[in-house]
Design a protein around this motif. Structure first.
Motif, PDB file in Angstrom:
ATOM      1  N   ASP A 160       0.808  -1.051   0.100  1.00  0.00           N
ATOM      2  CA  ASP A 160      -0.002   0.019   0.157  1.00  0.00           C
ATOM      3  C   ASP A 160       0.695   1.356  -0.071  1.00  0.00           C
ATOM      4  OD1 ASP A 160      -1.988   2.048   0.837  1.00  0.00           O
ATOM      5  OD2 ASP A 160      -3.287   0.413   1.000  1.00  0.00           O
ATOM      6  N   ASP A 161       0.462   2.253  -0.783  1.00  0.00           N
ATOM      7  CA  ASP A 161       1.316   3.420  -0.837  1.00  0.00           C
ATOM      8  C   ASP A 161       1.340   4.397   0.386  1.00  0.00           C
ATOM      9  OD1 ASP A 161      -1.443   4.187  -1.543  1.00  0.00           O
ATOM     10  OD2 ASP A 161      -0.519   5.898  -2.952  1.00  0.00           O
ATOM     11  N   SER A 162      -0.066   4.261   1.223  1.00  0.00           N
ATOM     12  CA  SER A 162      -0.016   4.996   2.328  1.00  0.00           C
ATOM     13  C   SER A 162       0.788   4.221   3.630  1.00  0.00           C
ATOM     14  CB  SER A 162      -1.538   5.032   2.822  1.00  0.00           C
ATOM     15  OG  SER A 162      -1.695   5.514   3.845  1.00  0.00           O
ATOM     16  N   ALA A 163       1.814   5.154   4.244  1.00  0.00           N
ATOM     17  CA  ALA A 163       2.340   4.576   5.269  1.00  0.00           C
ATOM     18  C   ALA A 163       1.491   4.282   6.507  1.00  0.00           C
ATOM     19  CB  ALA A 163       3.291   5.678   5.580  1.00  0.00           C
ATOM     20  N   LEU A 164       0.290   5.168   6.668  1.00  0.00           N
ATOM     21  CA  LEU A 164      -0.573   4.866   7.763  1.00  0.00           C
ATOM     22  C   LEU A 164      -1.185   3.666   7.556  1.00  0.00           C
ATOM     23  CD1 LEU A 164      -2.262   5.995  10.226  1.00  0.00           C
ATOM     24  CD2 LEU A 164      -3.670   7.019   8.609  1.00  0.00           C
ATOM     25  N   VAL A 165      -1.767   3.508   6.174  1.00  0.00           N
ATOM     26  CA  VAL A 165      -2.681   1.810   6.015  1.00  0.00           C
ATOM     27  C   VAL A 165      -1.588   1.194   6.138  1.00  0.00           C
ATOM     28  CG1 VAL A 165      -3.698   0.748   4.197  1.00  0.00           C
ATOM     29  CG2 VAL A 165      -4.113   3.213   4.537  1.00  0.00           C
ATOM     30  N   ARG A 166      -0.299   0.949   5.833  1.00  0.00           N
ATOM     31  CA  ARG A 166       0.661   0.078   6.087  1.00  0.00           C
ATOM     32  C   ARG A 166       0.632  -0.359   7.537  1.00  0.00           C
ATOM     33  NH1 ARG A 166       3.613   2.663   2.146  1.00  0.00           N
ATOM     34  NH2 ARG A 166       5.285   3.183   3.778  1.00  0.00           N
ATOM     35  N   SER A 167       0.995   0.727   8.147  1.00  0.00           N
ATOM     36  CA  SER A 167       1.140   0.551   9.622  1.00  0.00           C
ATOM     37  C   SER A 167      -0.181  -0.080  10.266  1.00  0.00           C
ATOM     38  CB  SER A 167       1.184   2.059  10.464  1.00  0.00           C
ATOM     39  OG  SER A 167       1.301   1.752  11.705  1.00  0.00           O
ATOM     40  N   ILE A 168      -1.322   0.210   9.993  1.00  0.00           N
ATOM     41  CA  ILE A 168      -2.416  -0.211  10.600  1.00  0.00           C
ATOM     42  C   ILE A 168      -2.952  -1.695  10.150  1.00  0.00           C
ATOM     43  CG2 ILE A 168      -5.026  -0.076  10.759  1.00  0.00           C
ATOM     44  CD1 ILE A 168      -4.666   2.920  10.192  1.00  0.00           C
ATOM     45  N   LEU A 169      -2.586  -1.900   8.905  1.00  0.00           N
ATOM     46  CA  LEU A 169      -2.581  -3.316   8.461  1.00  0.00           C
ATOM     47  C   LEU A 169      -1.687  -4.226   9.074  1.00  0.00           C
ATOM     48  CD1 LEU A 169      -3.398  -3.032   4.649  1.00  0.00           C
ATOM     49  CD2 LEU A 169      -5.242  -3.700   6.387  1.00  0.00           C
TER      50      LEU A 169
END
Length: 363
Positions: free
Chosen positions: A10-19
């Motif tokens: 995922d290009d979103s660091a936030l989404v990567r972190s949450i997942l």
């Protein structure tokens, strides 16, 4: 027991972190890598050998669909798409399922962080299913006829079944892997076949695009069902995401009933709701089809359909992405025939023709 290894793309660091956080909280899975784009992901897949990847639809450097297409040709593996709840997101997700993705999660357009956390159970359930799913390679291009043109499809009709098309209704239930399985059945039905009513587990915002995609591919007309509309031969009706679909009788006509309500078997729309209405309202004029899907939604109701006189087809294990709902339908004693996916439409047509012949002989 070995944990399921997951790579998040995922290009979103936030989404990567949450997942990553959601996955690592599960006792049976771990996030072994998180990539910001498909090029990094490609190297991670080579070195980490994950069991499942989650893949954002819209990615930098390489489009998510391009990456998925290459992956399913060169190294087929379970993929769960992460989509955005937009019209374009729905269209791209349907293409991803066509390319071989197992399932998808729809993240909200705004409030993404909280939205994904609320979807934690759904995400991890789909990763578990994907890890055990039968993987399909990306479909090969259709063979061309002489001169490079695609071979024309042989026209099929119901061949003088008379009024049977208005009496009979075909009911289809499907879940994981079902968007493509349902398509494979519908594209092989003739334009003058009986009405087809379908419950496919999908969230709101996706069924309208799905119906439009099928309408462009099939000989029958396909649309998202609307409450109170007449159910007509030569048409297919998709249960809208977030609503239950059933059928009712109004004089000599069948009508669609689209209603809100509590989830049934954790699903809305639920196959159980549709199949129960088939048994109650259509009885021996119903034909049931249970396709690939996780869980048991619709299995008991399909047995009720059979007891009411319907004739039921169930997809076999070898051609299912997930042999959950079909297995439960078979165990419930609901199946008249268990068939590979590619044989269901031809046998359905054969059954309708033989039924029409018996009706004519009684006249």
């Amino acid at each position: 027991m070995a944990k399921t290894k997951v790579v998040v793309v995922d290009d979103s660091a936030l989404v990567r972190s949450i997942l990553t956080e959601i996955i690592n909280r599960q006792p049976d899975m771990e996030c072994t890598g998180a990539a910001a784009d498909p090029l990094v992901a490609r190297e991670m897949i080579r070195t980490l050998n994950p069991d499942v990847i989650t893949l954002d639809v819209e990615m930098p450097k390489m489009d998510g669909l391009d990456f998925l297409s290459r992956l399913m040709r060169l190294r087929p593996m379970p993929v769960v798409m992460v989509s955005t709840l937009t019209e374009r997101g729905a269209e791209v997700t349907l293409k991803a399922l066509e390319l071989g993705a197992i399932d998808f999660v729809a993240k909200p357009k705004i409030g993404v962080a909280d939205g994904i956390r609320q979807l934690a159970q759904d995400i991890t359930d789909k990763i578990r299913v994907a890890a055990k799913a039968h993987i399909r390679r990306a479909p090969a291009p259709a063979p061309a006829a002489a001169g490079g043109a695609a071979a024309p499809a042989k026209p099929v009709t119901m061949a003088s079944i008379g009024r049977l098309s208005t009496e009979k209704i075909i009911f289809i239930g499907a879940s994981t892997g079902g968007t493509e399985a349902t398509k494979d059945v519908l594209v092989n039905l003739p334009a003058d076949c009986p009405a087809v009513v379908i419950t496919q587990h999908m969230p709101p915002g996706f069924t309208k695009s799905y119906a439009a995609r099928l309408d462009g591919l099939c000989k029958i007309r396909v649309k998202e069902a609307q409450d109170g509309e007449r159910i007509l031969p030569g048409h297919g009706y998709i249960a809208p995401g977030g609503f239950h679909l059933s059928v009712e009788r109004s004089g000599a006509n069948y009508i669609a009933r689209v209603q809100d309500g509590d989830p049934v078997n954790r699903h809305k729309p639920s196959v159980e709701v549709l199949f129960h209405s088939a048994a109650k309202v259509v009885g021996p004029n119903a034909l049931g089809i249970m396709l690939t899907g996780m869980g048991a939604d619709g299995a008991k109701a399909m047995k009720v359909m059979k007891d009411a006189g319907s004739y039921n087809f169930v997809q076999d294990e070898a051609t299912c992405v997930v042999f959950g709902m079909p297995r439960e339908a078979i165990a419930a004693g609901a199946a008249d025939e268990v068939l590979p996916l590619q044989q269901i439409a031809p046998r359905l047509i054969e059954r309708l023709r033989s039924t029409a012949g018996m009706s004519l002989n009684r006249v």
